[in-house]
Design an enzyme around this catalytic site. Structure first.
Site, short mmCIF file in Angstrom:
data_model
loop_
_atom_site.label_atom_id
_atom_site.label_comp_id
_atom_site.label_asym_id
_atom_site.label_seq_id
_atom_site.Cartn_x
_atom_site.Cartn_y
_atom_site.Cartn_z
CB CYS A 289 -15.95 31.22 -23.37
SG CYS A 289 -15.30 30.61 -21.82
CB CYS A 443 -29.28 35.15 -28.83
SG CYS A 443 -28.81 33.50 -29.36
#
Ligand code: ZN
Length: 485
Positions: A289, A443
């Protein structure tokens, strides 16, 4: 019509340990009659004295519950599969049966729970059962938040909370047990405070730790029901295996973006998580998530399905989700249900289990433990910290910064002069990069970029490093003007 009848574990001792039987019949009633003719001992388990199917036994024709259909709607055709799925009827949780009769409700509690007490399915006995029940919540995050609030309000006597995290600003979008003023506080502290504010009768036990193989059995053993509100695969498998080994029901929920799943894994009565998913997906394939996002409302829905199952187990009422997986799609606003079967070859709950004690779940899931701040990053570790990257950039050395996130993440925050190639496009766009360059890949948190570094090394890029902790850690340690998300 020739068809198969699948028998639940609980009844197999009456069928010579057969888990399926080939039978004939033109409707479900005929098939059930033939079944009890063949195995007469099944009769009292499946039918009441009036010849009706007992109300804690579900009969499915393929994926359809046919118990409530009229006789003319229960015809069967060649090859159909009839499943007998007993629910956990009252009394299954012996630990609660043994203790609830000693419970008393105070005048204050009787007033507090009056809307329960006037329901025949709860009543005084049910409320005492709830008071006697000990439920362990693994995690006080998205799923744990609504679980904790509602289970406390409903009068569950003991709530155990396992968490080690602190409340982050980005948690508030869904973790409604924590308030803005709690940011930076331990989640356990904040959750305990909210639970007691709602219901001071609840006994809250806190475990300030990550659930691990060396503490899980000790923590779980004293609880009647375990509710899994974790967000990572190693802990899911750990919770599953510990619950199978200790014979505890494990109320499962998971959430991702707009979709959720829920079930009850209880090896005594049905399948476990490993029957459903024998192996975890390879690391990086399924984003968490934190990487993939989650609709803030979603854990409310899934967490309350879990809370409902926890309460039903405590009361010993209704049909539990044992053997069933509920899938929820918030975008389509649809619930679907899949029937789950116990895998006789399951390594933990099957007939010949090979997992008989807890294992190393990080290794099982192929997850490398996160690097702590004091880890020595040698030259060839393939990692570079934000501070190290900053000093390289400050020195003016030529460096390519590759961002492998998605464009909508790039809009939230980005490093100057970075090249954006989302991880999914990297294999086909690698020719846009130069193998001779020094490249740092990043990232959001370091997971996808580690995957990218691996891909690039395989493709012959030798001077490529992963930014440890991603742009979020960069924002934390080097450039606080960038938002973390
Ligand atoms: Zn299993």
């Amino acid at each position: 019509m020739a068809l198969k009848v699948l028998l639940p574990v609980a009844l197999r001792h009456l069928t010579g340990n057969q888990d399926e039987v080939d039978l004939n019949g033109k409707d479900v009633g005929e098939v059930m009659n033939e079944l009890v003719n063949r195995f007469p001992e099944l009769k009292t388990h499946l039918f009441n004295e009036n010849g009706q199917i007992r109300n804690f036994v579900n009969i499915y024709r393929n994926d359809e519950d046919v118990r409530y259909l009229d006789n003319d709607q229960t015809s069967v055709k060649e090859g159909d599969i009839i499943s007998i799925v007993p629910s956990i009827a009252g009394g299954s949780l012996e630990s609660i049966n043994d203790t609830y009769s000693n419970m008393e409700l105070s005048k204050n509690e009787i007033e507090r729970y009056s809307r329960h007490l006037i329901m025949p399915e709860v009543g005084m006995e049910g409320q005492k059962r709830l008071k006697a029940t000990k439920i362990l919540l693994i995690g006080t995050g998205g799923l744990g938040a609504p679980l904790g609030l509602y289970l406390a309000a409903a009068g569950v006597g003991t709530l155990g909370l396992v968490d080690f995290d602190v409340v982050d600003f980005s948690n508030l979008q869904r973790q409604i047990i924590h308030s803005t003023a709690d940011v930076g506080r331990p989640k356990l502290e904040s959750a305990q405070e909210k639970i007691l504010a709602i219901n001071p009768n609840v006994k809250v036990e806190t475990y300030n730790a990550a659930l691990r193989s060396d503490n899980a059995l000790d923590i779980i053993k004293d609880y009647d029901v375990v509710i899994d509100g974790t967000d990572n695969f190693p802990t899911r498998y750990l919770v599953n295996d510990a619950c199978v080994l200790l014979d505890k029901p494990n109320v499962y929920g998971s959430i991702f973006r707009f979709e959720g799943q829920a079930s009850v894994f209880y090896a005594k009565e049905g399948p476990c998580y490993r029957c459903l998913y024998p192996e975890p997906p390879p690391p990086g394939l399924v984003p968490s998530c934190a990487e993939g996002g989650v609709l803030g409302i979603l854990p409310g829905i899934i967490g309350l399905i879990q809370a409902t199952e926890g309460i039903k187990l405590a009361l010993g009422k209704g049909q539990s989700l044992v053997g069933r997986l509920v899938l929820y799609d918030a975008l389509a606003m649809k619930f679907r249900e899949l029937k789950l079967r116990k895998n006789p070859k399951c390594v933990v709950c099957g007939e010949n289990p090979t997992v008989t004690q807890l294992i190393d779940y990080e290794q099982f899931c192929g997850v490398t433990p996160e690097l702590g701040p004091n880890v020595d990053l040698s030259e060839d570790s393939g990692e570079i910290t934000p501070a190290e990257l900053k000093s390289v950039l400050d020195s003016g050395e030529k460096l390519t910064i590759l961002d492998v996130r998605e464009p909508h993440e790039y809009e939230i925050s980005s490093l100057s002069n970075s090249i954006l190639i989302p991880l999914g496009q990297l294999p086909s766009r690698m020719n846009e990069l130069n193998r001779q360059d020094n490249i740092v890949v990043h990232c959001k948190m370091g997971g996808r970029s580690a995957k990218a570094v691996e891909l690039m090394k395989q493709a012959g890029f030798n001077q490529v490093k992963n930014l440890t902790g991603g742009i979020n850690r960069w924002a934390e340690e080097v450039d606080p003007s960038l938002p973390r998300y």
